[in-house]
Design an enzyme around this catalytic site. Structure first.
Site, short mmCIF file in Angstrom:
data_model
loop_
_atom_site.label_atom_id
_atom_site.label_comp_id
_atom_site.label_asym_id
_atom_site.label_seq_id
_atom_site.Cartn_x
_atom_site.Cartn_y
_atom_site.Cartn_z
N PRO A 53 20.88 24.38 8.62
CA PRO A 53 22.33 24.24 8.78
C PRO A 53 22.83 22.80 8.70
CG PRO A 53 21.28 24.78 10.88
CD PRO A 53 20.24 24.95 9.82
N ASN A 54 23.98 22.69 8.08
CA ASN A 54 24.74 21.44 7.95
C ASN A 54 24.15 20.44 6.96
OD1 ASN A 54 26.81 22.11 9.93
ND2 ASN A 54 25.16 21.97 11.42
N ARG A 112 27.76 13.31 5.92
CA ARG A 112 27.44 13.58 7.32
C ARG A 112 26.60 12.43 7.89
NH1 ARG A 112 23.01 17.91 9.55
NH2 ARG A 112 23.45 17.59 11.76
N TYR A 145 21.25 10.18 8.50
CA TYR A 145 20.72 11.08 7.46
C TYR A 145 20.67 10.46 6.06
CZ TYR A 145 21.57 14.33 11.27
OH TYR A 145 21.57 14.95 12.49
N ASN A 189 13.31 22.11 7.00
CA ASN A 189 14.10 21.28 7.91
C ASN A 189 15.03 22.26 8.61
OD1 ASN A 189 15.87 19.69 9.28
ND2 ASN A 189 16.18 18.22 7.62
N ALA A 227 19.50 21.82 13.50
CA ALA A 227 19.60 21.96 14.96
C ALA A 227 18.82 23.16 15.49
CB ALA A 227 21.07 22.06 15.36
N GLU A 268 7.22 20.98 9.12
CA GLU A 268 8.58 20.69 9.58
C GLU A 268 8.98 19.27 9.17
OE1 GLU A 268 9.20 21.62 13.76
OE2 GLU A 268 10.48 19.87 13.99
N HIS A 318 12.28 16.23 9.16
CA HIS A 318 13.60 15.76 9.58
C HIS A 318 13.90 14.46 8.89
CE1 HIS A 318 13.72 18.80 12.65
NE2 HIS A 318 12.48 18.47 12.96
N ARG A 361 16.86 9.74 19.39
CA ARG A 361 18.28 10.07 19.38
C ARG A 361 18.65 10.70 20.72
NH1 ARG A 361 19.84 13.24 14.10
NH2 ARG A 361 21.89 12.72 14.96
C1 DQA Z 1 17.80 17.04 11.47
C2 DQA Z 1 17.82 16.61 12.94
C3 DQA Z 1 18.49 17.66 13.80
O1 DQA Z 1 18.53 17.23 15.15
C4 DQA Z 1 19.91 17.89 13.33
O2 DQA Z 1 20.51 18.92 14.09
C5 DQA Z 1 19.99 18.17 11.87
C6 DQA Z 1 19.17 17.39 10.96
C7 DQA Z 1 17.23 15.91 10.57
O3 DQA Z 1 16.94 16.20 9.41
O4 DQA Z 1 17.12 14.76 11.00
O5 DQA Z 1 20.79 18.99 11.43
O6 DQA Z 1 16.94 18.15 11.33
#
Ligand code: DQA
Length: 152
Positions: free
Chosen positions: A17-18, A25, A30, A81, A84, A105, A107, A114
């Site tokens: 998500p996102n 963003r 990121y 990835n 959240a 996994e 990120h 953070r």
């Molecule tokens: C994330 C880190 C997560 O905490 C966050 O909610 C994301 C992106 C990252 O790629 O750093 O959406 O997974």
């Protein structure tokens, strides 16, 4: 007749998500690359490593689970990835644990430096490895991990 060992290894990549909003963003966490540019870098690396890849992005927890189930036999490795969902989705954790395919996994940001809630990954323990904090390179490291793991 095809000889399985000569086939390209297949990697499935899931952006949660996102991550469709990458580029605008929170660039400090990121990076400035859009998701399309991130995917271009992933495809380039995959070509170098001779992987066949499929990439998807979804904002929906259930869709991530459905895709892990659906792709589990096709893929030799999965890079995820979970966004959240990393921090609270026991359903995604269970899905990862339930399939035989190794999952890595990733990120973009360093989740350990953070907000407190981000330092907890409920999915990490059921993943084969975790790469974080290197923006797009976190994904590229995951592909290299699979290159070493799948080819010895
Ligand atoms: C994330 C880190 C997560 O905490 C966050 O909610 C994301 C992106 C990252 O790629 O750093 O959406 O997974």
């Amino acid at each position: 007749m095809t000889i399985k060992s000569n086939e390209k290894k297949k990697i499935f990549i899931v952006h949660g998500p996102n991550l469709n909003l990458l580029g605008t963003r929170d660039p400090e966490q990121y990076g400035t690359l859009t998701l399309d540019k991130v995917n271009t870098a992933i495809r380039k690396k995959a070509r170098e490593l001779d992987f066949e890849i499929r990439i998807i992005q979804t904002n929906h927890e259930g869709r991530i689970i459905d895709l892990l189930h659906r792709r589990r036999k096709w893929a030799d490795g999965i890079v995820i990835n979970p966004g959240a969902f990393t921090h609270y989705s026991y359903a995604i954790r269970d899905a990862i644990e339930s399939i035989q395919t190794p999952v890595v996994e990733v990120h973009l940001s360093n989740i350990y430096e953070r907000e407190e809630f981000r330092s907890m990954s409920v999915t990490k323990d059921v993943c084969a490895a975790q790469f974080y904090g290197k923006k797009v390179d976190s994904y590229l490291e995951a592909l290299e991990y699979f290159c070493n793991r799948l080819r010895g």
